[in-house]
Design an enzyme around this catalytic site. Structure first.
Site, PDB file in Angstrom:
ATOM      1  CE1 TYR A 192      -8.763   9.219  16.558  1.00  0.00           C
ATOM      2  CE2 TYR A 192     -11.039   9.858  16.187  1.00  0.00           C
ATOM      3  CZ  TYR A 192      -9.687  10.139  16.117  1.00  0.00           C
ATOM      4  OH  TYR A 192      -9.275  11.348  15.627  1.00  0.00           O
TER       5      TYR A 192
ATOM      6  CE1 TYR B 296      -5.156  11.740  17.843  1.00  0.00           C
ATOM      7  CE2 TYR B 296      -5.400  11.419  15.491  1.00  0.00           C
ATOM      8  CZ  TYR B 296      -5.933  11.790  16.710  1.00  0.00           C
ATOM      9  OH  TYR B 296      -7.228  12.202  16.789  1.00  0.00           O
TER      10      TYR B 296
END
Ligand SMILES: [Zn+2]
Lengths: 386, 137
Positions: A341, A291
Site C-alpha cells: 500500500y 484502488y
C-alpha cells in the site's frame, strides 16, 4: 499533437517506471527511498536526470520537490504540482505532467510516491491535525479511521443491494492470488483462503482484517514525456490515452454521508470525463488496476467506471471475474491489499508493466488498462494503452 | 475521549447541543437545511443563515462496530457502535453518533446484535454531545 485538437489523448506516454523493495520496515528514510525510485525510473527510460524539468506529487508526500531535485541532479524545473486528497491524487500526478507537456510547459516529467507507512505512525492516530474529513462531526463518536468511514458506506451498500462478504472476499482473493505470483509483493507465496477471511478478526464491522490494505514502506516513480519523445526511449511507450480528476458536487470526503446519493462517489464523475475523452469503452479494457485501500472500494469503482450497473458490483465479482482469465483481471501485481500500500502508485506502475507485456501475471495481449486513484475521496484515473 | 473541535461554521451546533438542543443550519433566504454547516447556501448562494430546531427523531441509515487498533480511550470501550442517523425532517441530513441504551451509558454497552438499519431512534444529550437511543414504540 496540437493542444486543443485532441487534448491529452495519446499525446504523452509513460516511458520509465522504478520502485524500491516493499516491506513492513525498510531501513532508509523516505527521501532516500524517493531518490532511489526516481533514479530507477529515469534509468528505465534511458533519460538523464539533468533533463527532468517537471515534477508532480500528491499530498501526504513528505519528500518535497526541492529536496528531490537537488539530490537527483535535475535541471531547471519549469512545472511542479502537488495534488490534494492523498490517495485520490495518484493518477492525477501523471495527468498533470501530461497536461504540462502537451501545453509546452515542460518536456520530461517525474511523478513519485515515497511512504514509510509500514514502520511509521498511522495518520489517524495524530489527533492534533485536522484530517481531510469533517472531523468534528465524526471523531468524538469514535469514527476514527478511514476503515470506519468506509465500513459505514459498506454496511449501507450491503443492505441496499444484497451484496455479501463473499463479494468482498472475491476482491481480496484476486489481489492475493496475483501477489502470490509477484516476487516483489509483500504477500508473495502467502495464499489466502475463504476460511482465513471469514474467521479473521474484525477491524470495523462489516470490514475484517483482509478487507484492509497493507501498511508498507516503499517508494515508486514514473517518467512521462511526449509521444514523439517516447519513440526514442529505451522501453516501449505506454500512452496516456485519457485522464480525469473528480471532486463531485456536494461531496464531503470519505464521510460522504450527507450527499444526495452517498453510494455514487467520485468514481462516477471521474468516469464520465474519462470515457468522454476516450476512444474506448469499458468493454475495451483488458485489465484494471483499481484502488483498493479497502475491498468495497473496488465494488463501488466497478459500478462507477461502468463495468456493471449500479448495485451490481458484488455480483460482478462472482465466477472468477477478477482473476486471470476472468472478465476483468484486477490488480495484477497484488494491489494495495496484497502487493504494497503505497497510496496507489504501484497500480500505475503495474498498469505500465501490463501494457509492456512484463507483468508477473500478464494478461495476454493486454492493450488497454484502467488505473484508478482512491475512491471515496476526490479522485483521479488514467486510461493507459500500448 | 476526543472532544469536538468546532470550526466557525460548526460552533453554533455544539453550543445548542450543550444546552440539550438539536439544531441544524438553514438558509436565511431560501430556507434549505444544510449539513455540515458552511458559510453560504449552495442552492441560492445567500450568506444569511439561521439555526433551526429539529425534532431529533430519525432512523439508522448505517452503522459500524469498531474493533482495535483504536485510540486508547476508545479501545477501552471496544467493540462499540457508531451509527449514522437520517433525520425525519431532512433525509439528506445524516448525523454520526452512537446508539446507547440511555443518555450517558458507556460506549460499547449497547448490544451490537440489536443494531438494525432503519431502526427508529431519537436524540438525547450527554456531556454536550447528542447521542441516540432506540425509540420506544
Ligand atoms: Zn438558500
Amino acid at each position: 499533437m496540437a493542444a486543443g485538437s485532441g487534448g491529452l489523448k495519446d499525446a504523452t506516454a509513460v516511458v520509465g517506471i522504478g520502485q524500491t523493495p516493499f516491506a513492513k520496515r525498510l531501513p532508509e528514510d523516505e527521501r532516500t527511498l524517493a531518490c532511489r525510485a526516481v533514479l530507477a525510473a529515469l534509468d528505465d527510460a534511458g533519460i538523464a536526470p539533468g533533463e527532468v524539468d517537471a515534477l508532480a506529487s500528491y499530498t501526504m508526500e513528505e519528500t518535497d520537490e526541492v529536496e528531490l531535485a537537488k539530490a537527483c541532479g535535475f535541471g531547471d524545473i519549469t512545472f511542479f504540482s502537488k495534488v490534494g486528497f492523498g490517495g485520490g491524487g495518484s493518477c492525477a500526478t501523471v495527468a498533470h505532467l501530461a497536461a504540462a507537456i502537451v501545453a509546452g510547459q515542460a518536456g520530461v516529467g517525474v511523478a513519485w510516491r515515497s511512504r514509510k507507512r509500514g514502520s511509521g505512525p498511522r495518520p489517524w492516530t495524530d489527533t492534533t491535525v485536522q484530517l481531510p474529513t469533517p472531523a468534528q462531526w465524526t471523531r468524538p463518536y469514535g469514527l476514527l479511521r478511514p476503515a470506519d468511514e468506509i465500513a459505514m458506506l459498506t454496511r449501507r451498500y450491503l443492505h441496499e443491494y444484497g451484496a455479501t462478504r463473499d463479494h468482498l472476499f472475491n476482491v481480496a482473493l484476486a489481489c492475493r492470488n496475483r501477489a502470490n505470483q509477484n516476487p516483489a509483493a509483500i504477500m508473495y507465496e502467502r495464499p489466502l483462503t475463504r476460511e482465513m477471511y471469514m474467521t479473521s478478526r474484525w477491524i470495523s464491522e462489516p470490514l475484517c482484517l483482509f478487507d484492509n490494505c497493507l501498511e508498507t514502506d516503499g517508494a515508486l516513480a514514473c517518467v512521462v514525456v511526449s509521444a514523439e519523445r517516447a519513440r526514442d526511449c529505451r522501453r516501449r511507450p505506454v500512452y496516456v490515452h485519457s485522464a480525469a480528476q473528480s471532486l463531485p458536487a456536494q461531496h464531503h470526503g470519505m464521510v460522504n454521508y450527507w450527499n444526495d446519493d452517498p453510494l455514487t462517489g467520485p468514481a462516477w464523475s471521474a468516469a464520465r470525463h474519462l470515457w468522454k475523452h476516450s476512444d474506448l469503452t469499458p468493454e475495451d479494457v483488458d485489465v484494471a488496476q483499481i484502488y483498493d485501500a479497502f475491498t468495497p472500494l473496488v465494488l463501488l469503482s466497478l459500478e462507477g467506471y461502468g463495468f456493471c450497473g449500479r448495485g451490481e458490483g458484488g455480483a460482478f465479482t462472482e465466477g472468477g471475474a477478477l482473476e486471470t482469465g476472468g472478465l476483468l483481471p484486477l490488480n495484477t501485481g497484488g494491489g494495495g491489499l496484497s502487493e504494497a500500500y503505497v497510496h496507489g502508485f504501484n497500480l500505475i506502475n503495474e498498469g505500465v508493466r501490463q501494457l509492456r507485456g512484463t507483468s508477473t501475471a500478464q494478461v495476454p495481449d493486454a492493450s488497454a488498462c484502467l488505473v484508478t486513484a482512491g475512491e471515496g475521496v476526490p479522485t483521479s484515473a488514467l486510461l493507459l494503452r500500448s | 475521549m476526543l472532544r469536538p473541535v468546532p470550526d466557525a461554521d460548526g460552533a453554533p451546533f455544539w453550543e445548542y447541543a450543550a444546552q440539550g438542543e438539536l439544531r441544524v443550519q438553514a438558509c436565511g433566504d431560501c430556507g434549505e437545511l444544510r449539513f455540515p454547516p458552511r458559510p453560504c447556501c449552495p442552492h441560492c448562494q445567500s450568506f444569511a443563515s439561521e439555526w433551526r430546531p429539529v425534532s431529533g427523531r430519525g432512523r439508522v441509515w448505517s452503522y459500524v462496530v469498531a474493533h482495535p487498533p483504536l485510540l486508547p480511550d476508545y479501545a477501552a470501550h471496544a467493540p462499540y457502535n457508531v451509527v449514522v442517523v437520517e433525520l425525519d425532517e431532512a433525509p439528506r441530513i445524516r448525523l454520526v453518533g452512537n446508539l446507547v441504551a440511555g443518555a450517558g451509558q458507556p460506549l460499547g454497552a449497547f448490544p451490537p446484535e440489536n443494531l438494525r438499519i432503519g431502526a427508529r431512534v431519537r436524540a438525547v444529550f450527554h456531556d454536550g454531545l447528542p447521542q441516540w437511543v432506540p425509540e420506544r414504540s
